[in-house]
Write a protein that holds these residues in place. Structure first.
Motif, PDB file in Angstrom:
ATOM      1  N   CYS A  56       0.823  -1.203   0.000  1.00 57.59           N
ATOM      2  CA  CYS A  56       0.000   0.000   0.000  1.00 57.59           C
ATOM      3  C   CYS A  56       0.863   1.260   0.000  1.00 57.59           C
ATOM      4  N   ALA A  57       2.086   1.150   0.539  1.00 55.79           N
ATOM      5  CA  ALA A  57       2.987   2.306   0.545  1.00 55.79           C
ATOM      6  C   ALA A  57       3.359   2.707  -0.880  1.00 55.79           C
ATOM      7  N   LEU A  58       3.362   1.746  -1.784  1.00 54.62           N
ATOM      8  CA  LEU A  58       3.667   2.038  -3.180  1.00 54.62           C
ATOM      9  C   LEU A  58       2.643   3.001  -3.772  1.00 54.62           C
ATOM     10  N   ILE A  59       1.407   2.870  -3.353  1.00 51.61           N
ATOM     11  CA  ILE A  59       0.339   3.730  -3.865  1.00 51.61           C
ATOM     12  C   ILE A  59       0.605   5.184  -3.493  1.00 51.61           C
ATOM     13  N   GLN A  60       1.206   5.419  -2.338  1.00 52.30           N
ATOM     14  CA  GLN A  60       1.502   6.778  -1.886  1.00 52.30           C
ATOM     15  C   GLN A  60       2.509   7.483  -2.793  1.00 52.30           C
ATOM     16  N   LYS A  61       3.246   6.733  -3.584  1.00 50.68           N
ATOM     17  CA  LYS A  61       4.237   7.306  -4.489  1.00 50.68           C
ATOM     18  C   LYS A  61       3.627   7.766  -5.809  1.00 50.68           C
ATOM     19  N   LEU A  62       2.381   7.384  -6.054  1.00 52.30           N
ATOM     20  CA  LEU A  62       1.707   7.795  -7.285  1.00 52.30           C
ATOM     21  C   LEU A  62       1.318   9.268  -7.215  1.00 52.30           C
ATOM     22  N   PRO A  63       1.157   9.907  -8.380  1.00 51.24           N
ATOM     23  CA  PRO A  63       0.607  11.268  -8.372  1.00 51.24           C
ATOM     24  C   PRO A  63      -0.777  11.271  -7.711  1.00 51.24           C
ATOM     25  N   GLU A  64      -1.145  12.395  -7.115  1.00 52.91           N
ATOM     26  CA  GLU A  64      -2.384  12.473  -6.328  1.00 52.91           C
ATOM     27  C   GLU A  64      -3.619  12.053  -7.126  1.00 52.91           C
ATOM     28  N   LEU A  65      -3.729  12.499  -8.353  1.00 49.28           N
ATOM     29  CA  LEU A  65      -4.897  12.140  -9.167  1.00 49.28           C
ATOM     30  C   LEU A  65      -4.961  10.632  -9.378  1.00 49.28           C
ATOM     31  N   HIS A  66      -3.821   9.997  -9.620  1.00 50.87           N
ATOM     32  CA  HIS A  66      -3.793   8.553  -9.809  1.00 50.87           C
ATOM     33  C   HIS A  66      -4.188   7.832  -8.522  1.00 50.87           C
ATOM     34  N   GLN A  67      -3.764   8.379  -7.387  1.00 48.06           N
ATOM     35  CA  GLN A  67      -4.140   7.794  -6.103  1.00 48.06           C
ATOM     36  C   GLN A  67      -5.657   7.837  -5.910  1.00 48.06           C
ATOM     37  N   VAL A  68      -6.255   8.957  -6.251  1.00 49.93           N
ATOM     38  CA  VAL A  68      -7.705   9.110  -6.075  1.00 49.93           C
ATOM     39  C   VAL A  68      -8.454   8.153  -6.994  1.00 49.93           C
ATOM     40  N   VAL A  69      -8.041   8.069  -8.243  1.00 52.22           N
ATOM     41  CA  VAL A  69      -8.721   7.182  -9.195  1.00 52.22           C
ATOM     42  C   VAL A  69      -8.580   5.728  -8.757  1.00 52.22           C
ATOM     43  N   LEU A  70      -7.367   5.336  -8.381  1.00 54.80           N
ATOM     44  CA  LEU A  70      -7.151   3.963  -7.933  1.00 54.80           C
ATOM     45  C   LEU A  70      -7.949   3.670  -6.669  1.00 54.80           C
ATOM     46  N   SER A  71      -7.949   4.597  -5.734  1.00 53.07           N
ATOM     47  CA  SER A  71      -8.713   4.404  -4.493  1.00 53.07           C
ATOM     48  C   SER A  71     -10.201   4.251  -4.794  1.00 53.07           C
ATOM     49  N   TYR A  72     -10.702   5.056  -5.722  1.00 48.94           N
ATOM     50  CA  TYR A  72     -12.114   4.978  -6.089  1.00 48.94           C
ATOM     51  C   TYR A  72     -12.437   3.617  -6.701  1.00 48.94           C
ATOM     52  N   LEU A  73     -11.588   3.138  -7.589  1.00 45.53           N
ATOM     53  CA  LEU A  73     -11.815   1.837  -8.218  1.00 45.53           C
ATOM     54  C   LEU A  73     -11.725   0.696  -7.203  1.00 45.53           C
ATOM     55  N   ILE A  74     -10.741   0.769  -6.327  1.00 40.66           N
ATOM     56  CA  ILE A  74     -10.598  -0.273  -5.305  1.00 40.66           C
ATOM     57  C   ILE A  74     -11.767  -0.207  -4.336  1.00 40.66           C
ATOM     58  N   ARG A  75     -12.214   0.979  -3.990  1.00 40.04           N
ATOM     59  CA  ARG A  75     -13.385   1.119  -3.106  1.00 40.04           C
ATOM     60  C   ARG A  75     -14.596   0.434  -3.739  1.00 40.04           C
ATOM     61  N   PHE A  76     -14.767   0.631  -5.014  1.00 39.59           N
ATOM     62  CA  PHE A  76     -15.853  -0.021  -5.750  1.00 39.59           C
ATOM     63  C   PHE A  76     -15.757  -1.538  -5.615  1.00 39.59           C
ATOM     64  N   LEU A  77     -14.550  -2.076  -5.779  1.00 38.79           N
ATOM     65  CA  LEU A  77     -14.362  -3.522  -5.656  1.00 38.79           C
ATOM     66  C   LEU A  77     -14.550  -3.982  -4.214  1.00 38.79           C
ATOM     67  N   GLN A  78     -14.142  -3.176  -3.259  1.00 37.11           N
ATOM     68  CA  GLN A  78     -14.317  -3.527  -1.851  1.00 37.11           C
ATOM     69  C   GLN A  78     -15.792  -3.684  -1.489  1.00 37.11           C
ATOM     70  N   LEU A  79     -16.634  -2.890  -2.100  1.00 37.14           N
ATOM     71  CA  LEU A  79     -18.073  -3.004  -1.844  1.00 37.14           C
ATOM     72  C   LEU A  79     -18.606  -4.369  -2.267  1.00 37.14           C
ATOM     73  N   PHE A  80     -17.984  -4.952  -3.276  1.00 37.97           N
ATOM     74  CA  PHE A  80     -18.417  -6.255  -3.777  1.00 37.97           C
ATOM     75  C   PHE A  80     -17.885  -7.421  -2.962  1.00 37.97           C
ATOM     76  N   THR A  81     -17.018  -7.148  -1.984  1.00 39.07           N
ATOM     77  CA  THR A  81     -16.481  -8.239  -1.170  1.00 39.07           C
ATOM     78  C   THR A  81     -17.296  -8.462   0.100  1.00 39.07           C
ATOM     79  N   ALA A  82     -18.360  -7.694   0.282  1.00 33.65           N
ATOM     80  CA  ALA A  82     -19.259  -7.945   1.415  1.00 33.65           C
ATOM     81  C   ALA A  82     -19.872  -9.336   1.239  1.00 33.65           C
ATOM     82  N   GLN A  83     -19.962 -10.080   2.324  1.00 37.16           N
ATOM     83  CA  GLN A  83     -20.391 -11.478   2.238  1.00 37.16           C
ATOM     84  C   GLN A  83     -21.754 -11.647   1.578  1.00 37.16           C
ATOM     85  N   ASP A  84     -22.694 -10.739   1.846  1.00 40.40           N
ATOM     86  CA  ASP A  84     -24.019 -10.872   1.232  1.00 40.40           C
ATOM     87  C   ASP A  84     -23.952 -10.691  -0.286  1.00 40.40           C
ATOM     88  N   VAL A  85     -23.040  -9.866  -0.761  1.00 43.12           N
ATOM     89  CA  VAL A  85     -22.868  -9.679  -2.202  1.00 43.12           C
ATOM     90  C   VAL A  85     -22.167 -10.902  -2.803  1.00 43.12           C
TER      91      VAL A  85
END
Length: 87
Positions: free
Chosen positions: A1-30
């Protein structure tokens, strides 16, 4: 995760948004409905997040497991609280 901190800020936000989207799908009911846990999600999305520059099929296949493991680690451990509520 420390590697992500080395990315430009915009890339960090986009990646975080995409990963957040995937994290929502890892809920057991989903997962019970979709059968797509973090391993399956990483298998599908890793080639889109991390593109191997090689054209050698052997190299591509060798990198596939590492790429999937990286995306799976992000799904499990990346703090995406900074992008909650962004739509």
């Amino acid at each position: 995760c420390a590697l992500i901190q080395k990315l430009p800020e915009l890339h960090q936000v986009v990646l975080s948004y995409l990963i957040r989207f995937l994290q929502l799908f890892t809920a057991q009911d989903v997962v019970n409905v979709t059968k797509m846990d973090a391993s399956n999600l990483s298998m599908v999305f890793a080639p889109n997040f991390l593109r191997c520059p090689s054209t050698d099929p052997v190299v591509i296949m060798e990198n596939t497991r590492k790429e999937m493991a990286f995306v799976k680690t992000l799904i499990h451990h990346l703090d995406t609280s900074s992008v909650e509520g962004i739509s």
